[in-house]
Motif scaffolding. Structure first.
Motif, PDB file in Angstrom:
ATOM      1  N   CYS A   1      20.938  43.794  73.088  1.00 42.22           N
ATOM      2  CA  CYS A   1      20.562  45.105  72.544  1.00 42.22           C
ATOM      3  C   CYS A   1      19.300  44.886  71.717  1.00 42.22           C
ATOM      4  N   SER A   2      18.313  45.738  71.887  1.00 41.41           N
ATOM      5  CA  SER A   2      17.046  45.545  71.159  1.00 41.41           C
ATOM      6  C   SER A   2      17.070  46.146  69.752  1.00 41.41           C
ATOM      7  N   LYS A   3      18.214  46.586  69.312  1.00 43.95           N
ATOM      8  CA  LYS A   3      18.508  46.923  67.915  1.00 43.95           C
ATOM      9  C   LYS A   3      17.868  48.208  67.389  1.00 43.95           C
ATOM     10  N   ILE A   4      16.577  48.401  67.644  1.00 46.47           N
ATOM     11  CA  ILE A   4      15.867  49.446  66.906  1.00 46.47           C
ATOM     12  C   ILE A   4      15.556  50.674  67.769  1.00 46.47           C
ATOM     13  N   CYS A   5      15.691  50.552  69.109  1.00 44.07           N
ATOM     14  CA  CYS A   5      15.168  51.626  69.980  1.00 44.07           C
ATOM     15  C   CYS A   5      15.968  52.915  69.912  1.00 44.07           C
ATOM     16  N   CYS A   6      17.282  52.872  69.579  1.00 44.80           N
ATOM     17  CA  CYS A   6      18.017  54.132  69.395  1.00 44.80           C
ATOM     18  C   CYS A   6      17.413  54.916  68.222  1.00 44.80           C
ATOM     19  N   THR A   7      17.188  54.209  67.115  1.00 41.08           N
ATOM     20  CA  THR A   7      16.666  54.884  65.918  1.00 41.08           C
ATOM     21  C   THR A   7      15.230  55.344  66.145  1.00 41.08           C
ATOM     22  N   VAL A   8      14.417  54.465  66.762  1.00 42.13           N
ATOM     23  CA  VAL A   8      13.024  54.839  67.070  1.00 42.13           C
ATOM     24  C   VAL A   8      13.010  56.075  67.974  1.00 42.13           C
ATOM     25  N   SER A   9      13.914  56.122  68.952  1.00 36.84           N
ATOM     26  CA  SER A   9      13.918  57.247  69.897  1.00 36.84           C
ATOM     27  C   SER A   9      14.382  58.544  69.245  1.00 36.84           C
ATOM     28  N   ALA A  10      15.408  58.451  68.388  1.00 38.04           N
ATOM     29  CA  ALA A  10      15.868  59.658  67.689  1.00 38.04           C
ATOM     30  C   ALA A  10      14.744  60.199  66.800  1.00 38.04           C
ATOM     31  N   ASN A  11      14.027  59.283  66.159  1.00 36.04           N
ATOM     32  CA  ASN A  11      12.902  59.698  65.313  1.00 36.04           C
ATOM     33  C   ASN A  11      11.764  60.282  66.152  1.00 36.04           C
ATOM     34  N   MET A  12      11.498  59.632  67.284  1.00 32.90           N
ATOM     35  CA  MET A  12      10.434  60.109  68.173  1.00 32.90           C
ATOM     36  C   MET A  12      10.764  61.505  68.708  1.00 32.90           C
ATOM     37  N   ALA A  13      12.037  61.723  69.036  1.00 27.80           N
ATOM     38  CA  ALA A  13      12.446  63.045  69.536  1.00 27.80           C
ATOM     39  C   ALA A  13      12.172  64.102  68.468  1.00 27.80           C
ATOM     40  N   MET A  14      12.461  63.768  67.198  1.00 25.88           N
ATOM     41  CA  MET A  14      12.200  64.739  66.119  1.00 25.88           C
ATOM     42  C   MET A  14      10.702  64.972  65.953  1.00 25.88           C
ATOM     43  N   GLU A  15       9.922  63.899  66.103  1.00 25.74           N
ATOM     44  CA  GLU A  15       8.465  64.053  65.960  1.00 25.74           C
ATOM     45  C   GLU A  15       7.900  64.914  67.090  1.00 25.74           C
ATOM     46  N   ILE A  16       8.425  64.730  68.298  1.00 26.55           N
ATOM     47  CA  ILE A  16       7.963  65.551  69.429  1.00 26.55           C
ATOM     48  C   ILE A  16       8.286  67.020  69.150  1.00 26.55           C
ATOM     49  N   ARG A  17       9.495  67.284  68.657  1.00 26.57           N
ATOM     50  CA  ARG A  17       9.907  68.665  68.364  1.00 26.57           C
ATOM     51  C   ARG A  17       9.024  69.278  67.268  1.00 26.57           C
ATOM     52  N   GLU A  18       8.614  68.420  66.321  1.00 33.80           N
ATOM     53  CA  GLU A  18       7.771  68.926  65.231  1.00 33.80           C
ATOM     54  C   GLU A  18       6.361  69.240  65.732  1.00 33.80           C
ATOM     55  N   LEU A  19       5.836  68.335  66.585  1.00 33.74           N
ATOM     56  CA  LEU A  19       4.474  68.530  67.091  1.00 33.74           C
ATOM     57  C   LEU A  19       4.410  69.651  68.132  1.00 33.74           C
ATOM     58  N   SER A  20       5.450  69.761  68.958  1.00 36.27           N
ATOM     59  CA  SER A  20       5.491  70.772  70.027  1.00 36.27           C
ATOM     60  C   SER A  20       6.835  71.478  69.965  1.00 36.27           C
ATOM     61  N   PRO A  21       6.975  72.463  69.062  1.00 36.38           N
ATOM     62  CA  PRO A  21       8.291  73.084  68.852  1.00 36.38           C
ATOM     63  C   PRO A  21       8.902  73.695  70.113  1.00 36.38           C
ATOM     64  N   LYS A  22       8.062  74.003  71.118  1.00 37.65           N
ATOM     65  CA  LYS A  22       8.620  74.593  72.341  1.00 37.65           C
ATOM     66  C   LYS A  22       9.130  73.547  73.324  1.00 37.65           C
ATOM     67  N   THR A  23       8.831  72.277  73.037  1.00 37.18           N
ATOM     68  CA  THR A  23       9.277  71.208  73.941  1.00 37.18           C
ATOM     69  C   THR A  23      10.742  70.868  73.651  1.00 37.18           C
ATOM     70  N   ASN A  24      11.569  70.891  74.696  1.00 40.82           N
ATOM     71  CA  ASN A  24      12.977  70.492  74.558  1.00 40.82           C
ATOM     72  C   ASN A  24      13.096  69.006  74.841  1.00 40.82           C
ATOM     73  N   VAL A  25      13.848  68.299  73.999  1.00 38.47           N
ATOM     74  CA  VAL A  25      13.970  66.846  74.165  1.00 38.47           C
ATOM     75  C   VAL A  25      15.429  66.465  74.406  1.00 38.47           C
ATOM     76  N   TYR A  26      15.628  65.670  75.451  1.00 32.70           N
ATOM     77  CA  TYR A  26      16.962  65.170  75.814  1.00 32.70           C
ATOM     78  C   TYR A  26      16.947  63.643  75.711  1.00 32.70           C
ATOM     79  N   ILE A  27      17.993  63.086  75.132  1.00 33.73           N
ATOM     80  CA  ILE A  27      18.113  61.622  75.068  1.00 33.73           C
ATOM     81  C   ILE A  27      19.289  61.191  75.944  1.00 33.73           C
TER      82      ILE A  27
END
Ligand SMILES: Cc1cc2nc3c(=O)[nH]c(=O)nc-3n(C[C@H](O)[C@H](O)[C@H](O)COP(=O)(O)OP(=O)(O)OC[C@H]3O[C@@H](n4cnc5c(N)ncnc54)[C@H](O)[C@@H]3O)c2cc1C
Ligand code: SF4
Length: 351
Positions: A178-204
């Protein structure tokens, strides 16, 4: 005891931390970094805001670079690699590829990791479809200030899928860890995408979520409850295209049904492979690698950064997937171990 410098190979977060700790103790540190500048993956790959601090990588790790560059006790060789390393604790000599010789009391390997190359997972579309990208590419989109755009035509994506565990926890391709950090990095990235492009829907898409420790509330739950990121527990079969959009096919493992969803952009949350240089580093420094190809540790608790060769220590992602804060802590621990020659033996330590 001799007062030769401590050699530090690699100038990422771990190596920068080790160098600062060595210099703070009053000893000389010499960093040998193969890239043309210091900073490691967060700087060289242009990461955006880091987890968990939310600081921009260029400020947080850039600050560590400046601190070391301004310290008269630290000498830095960039664009450099160690070709040979001879001697014993207290009297090592490293020879760089350009012939420069560096005398050292001890050496710390802070040589980090290599990002997983998604071409090794061809069924998930990277290298075939331009809008299948990696988390590193999205980090660069965010840090460049250009926002989230589909590489194929520059449009803002309506729907983005982030696929977790790409190149991690995958026995089929020889990467069990397990690379340890990618779940947290991805959850954060999903929030950043939503903040930058509020109309973009993000699925993990996930197997399990490992936002360990305190990251669970701040990243996993917050991303769902505040940013409306959707999580799908699934086994992914393939990423294809219907000619207009990307199509992620798999099985929803909660309801045990096939799912096929179209997306504009698919992001691979890539893992942390052993550094591609590790075979060479192992042979040059005479240290063993572990079963996965990372630099092996000789002791788990007594001297945490000890390698199989006395006087040579390891820290950070060189010895396995690590977060930045753990890499920094390990850099400091390795500095203390190197300065006090831990693991070398009482007779030599008392010289
Ligand atoms: C997409 C992504 C995002 C991430 N985001 C975060 C985050 O937000 N927060 C977090 O905590 N962690 C994050 N990480 C993990 C983070 O990158 C690592 O924890 C960190 O980089 C480890 O630091 P390090 O110094 O051990 O290794 P590295 O950063 O890999 O630095 C190693 C250095 O050694 C140099 N080097 C390599 N080989 C040699 C050689 N043979 N000779 C000389 N020099 C050499 C390299 O050029 C490099 O400068 C992320 C990882 C990924 C993949
Ligand atoms: S941290 Fe999450 S995404 Fe990364 S390998 Fe582990 S489980 Fe997979």
């Amino acid at each position: 005891m001799s007062e030769k410098p401590i050699l530090i190979v690699g100038g990422g977060p771990a190596g920068l931390s080790a160098a600062h700790a060595v210099a703070a103790s009053g000893r000389q540190a010499v960093i040998v970094e193969k890239a043309d500048r210091l900073g490691g993956a967060p700087i060289l790959q242009g990461y955006a805001k880091l987890v968990p601090s939310h600081e921009w990588a260029k400020d947080a790790i850039g600050g560590m670079v400046t601190r070391v560059q301004q310290n008269a006790k630290v000498t830095v060789h960039t664009g450099a690699q160690v070709q040979s390393f001879a001697g014993d604790p207290g009297s090592f000599v490293a020879t760089l590829k350009d012939g420069t010789k560096i005398e050292a009391d001890a050496a710390i390997l802070a040589t980090g990791f290599t990002h997983f190359d998604s071409l090794n997972k061809p069924e998930w579309g990277f290298g075939t479809y331009p809008d299948v990208v990696t988390t590193v590419q999205v980090e660069q989109m965010i840090s460049s200030g250009k926002g989230i755009r589909c590489p194929s035509d520059g449009r803002v994506p309506d729907r983005v899928a982030i696929l977790l565990c790409v190149g991690s926890r995958d026995r089929q391709i020889g990467r069990e860890w397990c690379s340890k950090i990618c779940c947290t990095v991805s959850a954060n990235m999903a929030m950043e995408i939503r903040e930058l492009s509020p109309k973009t829907n993000v699925y993990i898409y996930y197997m399990d979520i490992r936002t360990f420790g305190l990251y669970e509330g701040e990243f996993y739950w917050k991303s769902q409850e505040e940013a409306r990121v959707k999580y799908i527990k699934a086994r992914i079969a393939e990423v294809t295209s219907d000619g207009k959009r990307l199509v992620v096919k798999g099985e929803d493992t909660l309801v045990k049904r096939p799912i096929t969803i179209p997306f504009d952009m698919v992001v691979h949350a890539i893992g942390m492979d052993p550094n591609v240089d590790n075979m060479t580093l192992g042979s040059v420094f005479g240290v063993n690698l572990n079963q996965y190809g990372y630099i092996g540790k000789a002791a788990a608790y007594t001297t945490t950064g000890q390698t199989s060769r006395p006087g040579v220590y390891v820290c950070g992602a060189a010895s396995g997937p690590e977060t930045i804060d753990d890499s920094i802590a390990q850099g400091q621990a390795a500095a203390i171990a190197a300065l006090s020659r831990q693991g070398v033996g009482m007779a030599q330590a008392a010289e």
